[in-house]
Design a protein around this motif. Sequence first.
Motif, short mmCIF file in Angstrom:
data_model
loop_
_atom_site.label_atom_id
_atom_site.label_comp_id
_atom_site.label_asym_id
_atom_site.label_seq_id
_atom_site.Cartn_x
_atom_site.Cartn_y
_atom_site.Cartn_z
N ASN A 153 0.80 -1.23 0.00
CA ASN A 153 0.00 0.00 0.00
C ASN A 153 0.83 1.28 0.00
O ASN A 153 0.38 2.31 0.48
CB ASN A 153 -0.97 0.02 1.19
N ALA A 154 2.04 1.21 -0.53
CA ALA A 154 2.89 2.40 -0.62
C ALA A 154 2.84 3.00 -2.03
O ALA A 154 3.50 3.98 -2.30
CB ALA A 154 4.33 2.06 -0.25
N GLY A 155 2.08 2.38 -2.91
CA GLY A 155 1.95 2.91 -4.27
C GLY A 155 2.99 2.39 -5.25
O GLY A 155 3.00 2.80 -6.41
N ALA A 156 3.86 1.50 -4.81
CA ALA A 156 4.91 1.00 -5.70
C ALA A 156 4.33 0.20 -6.86
O ALA A 156 4.82 0.28 -7.99
CB ALA A 156 5.91 0.15 -4.92
N GLY A 157 3.29 -0.57 -6.60
CA GLY A 157 2.66 -1.34 -7.68
C GLY A 157 1.98 -0.44 -8.70
O GLY A 157 2.12 -0.62 -9.90
N GLN A 158 1.26 0.57 -8.20
CA GLN A 158 0.60 1.51 -9.11
C GLN A 158 1.62 2.32 -9.89
O GLN A 158 1.43 2.61 -11.06
CB GLN A 158 -0.33 2.45 -8.31
N SER A 159 2.71 2.67 -9.24
CA SER A 159 3.77 3.42 -9.92
C SER A 159 4.35 2.61 -11.08
O SER A 159 4.58 3.14 -12.17
CB SER A 159 4.88 3.75 -8.91
N LEU A 160 4.55 1.34 -10.86
CA LEU A 160 5.05 0.45 -11.91
C LEU A 160 4.08 0.41 -13.09
O LEU A 160 4.49 0.50 -14.26
CB LEU A 160 5.30 -0.94 -11.34
N LEU A 161 2.80 0.27 -12.79
CA LEU A 161 1.80 0.24 -13.86
C LEU A 161 1.73 1.56 -14.61
O LEU A 161 1.55 1.58 -15.83
CB LEU A 161 0.43 -0.11 -13.29
N LEU A 162 1.88 2.68 -13.91
CA LEU A 162 1.83 3.98 -14.57
C LEU A 162 2.99 4.17 -15.55
O LEU A 162 2.83 4.82 -16.58
CB LEU A 162 1.84 5.11 -13.54
N VAL A 163 4.13 3.60 -15.23
CA VAL A 163 5.28 3.70 -16.14
C VAL A 163 5.08 2.78 -17.34
O VAL A 163 5.39 3.15 -18.48
CB VAL A 163 6.59 3.36 -15.40
N CYS A 164 4.54 1.59 -17.12
CA CYS A 164 4.45 0.58 -18.18
C CYS A 164 3.19 0.69 -19.03
O CYS A 164 3.18 0.23 -20.18
CB CYS A 164 4.56 -0.82 -17.58
N ASP A 165 2.14 1.27 -18.50
CA ASP A 165 0.87 1.34 -19.22
C ASP A 165 0.97 2.07 -20.57
O ASP A 165 0.41 1.58 -21.55
CB ASP A 165 -0.20 1.97 -18.33
N PRO A 166 1.65 3.21 -20.67
CA PRO A 166 1.71 3.88 -21.99
C PRO A 166 2.35 3.03 -23.08
O PRO A 166 1.89 3.05 -24.22
CB PRO A 166 2.54 5.13 -21.71
N ALA A 167 3.38 2.28 -22.75
CA ALA A 167 4.02 1.42 -23.75
C ALA A 167 3.05 0.33 -24.21
O ALA A 167 2.92 0.07 -25.42
CB ALA A 167 5.28 0.79 -23.17
N TYR A 168 2.37 -0.28 -23.28
CA TYR A 168 1.41 -1.33 -23.63
C TYR A 168 0.29 -0.77 -24.48
O TYR A 168 -0.09 -1.35 -25.50
CB TYR A 168 0.86 -1.98 -22.35
N ARG A 169 -0.24 0.37 -24.10
CA ARG A 169 -1.33 0.99 -24.87
C ARG A 169 -0.88 1.39 -26.27
O ARG A 169 -1.65 1.28 -27.22
CB ARG A 169 -1.90 2.19 -24.13
N ALA A 170 0.36 1.85 -26.39
CA ALA A 170 0.87 2.24 -27.70
C ALA A 170 0.95 1.02 -28.63
O ALA A 170 0.60 1.10 -29.81
CB ALA A 170 2.24 2.89 -27.57
N VAL A 171 1.40 -0.09 -28.10
CA VAL A 171 1.47 -1.32 -28.91
C VAL A 171 0.06 -1.77 -29.29
O VAL A 171 -0.21 -2.16 -30.43
CB VAL A 171 2.24 -2.44 -28.17
N GLN A 172 -0.87 -1.71 -28.35
CA GLN A 172 -2.25 -2.12 -28.61
C GLN A 172 -2.90 -1.21 -29.66
O GLN A 172 -3.72 -1.66 -30.46
CB GLN A 172 -3.07 -2.10 -27.32
N ALA A 173 -2.53 0.04 -29.69
CA ALA A 173 -3.09 0.99 -30.66
C ALA A 173 -2.64 0.68 -32.09
O ALA A 173 -3.27 1.11 -33.06
CB ALA A 173 -2.71 2.42 -30.30
N MET A 174 -1.57 -0.09 -32.24
CA MET A 174 -1.06 -0.43 -33.56
C MET A 174 -1.91 -1.50 -34.24
O MET A 174 -1.79 -1.72 -35.43
CB MET A 174 0.38 -0.93 -33.47
N ARG A 175 -2.77 -2.16 -33.47
CA ARG A 175 -3.60 -3.25 -34.04
C ARG A 175 -4.48 -2.74 -35.14
O ARG A 175 -4.99 -1.72 -35.20
CB ARG A 175 -4.47 -3.88 -32.98
#
Length: 162
Positions: A140-162
Amino acid sequence: MFIGQQAKLTKTMKGRTMSISRFGPVFLVVFLGGCTVFAPRYDAVLDEKSTAAYQSIAGIAASIELGEFVAAESYADAAPRYRDAISGLSVASLRAEILPVREGTPAERARRLLSEMVTECDQAVKRTAEAHRQRGIPANAGAGQSLLLVCDPAYRAVQAMR
């Protein structure tokens, strides 16, 4: 148009009548070809590897938030998950770097940005793994959410290429 009538679209410009149907094939080629000008072509391997990596990362983030990684001793059990995420991101980064695009186009810039986003995500996962190995990660220190916030744009960018 009614059945039996020949449909022909026209447009009047400065006294000249120009057939839009004459420009239809040219427009279609430019429109479809333009997609590769603005974004790299879809790459199935990039999609597959980034999706698998993101699923691993989401699992790691959930484990962090649930308090499963509080103790540094839990790193040994989590190491394969980090390894899966990092290896998937490494392949995705390499694939993103070699996507075929024409030099000097917006697609070239999009490819570079995508590669940078994947690399940034890879580095965030490595930092998280190292912190876990050394001292554990508090829940509950936000480390998990922080990781997702960094990685989410890359994943979404790849998904947008479909």
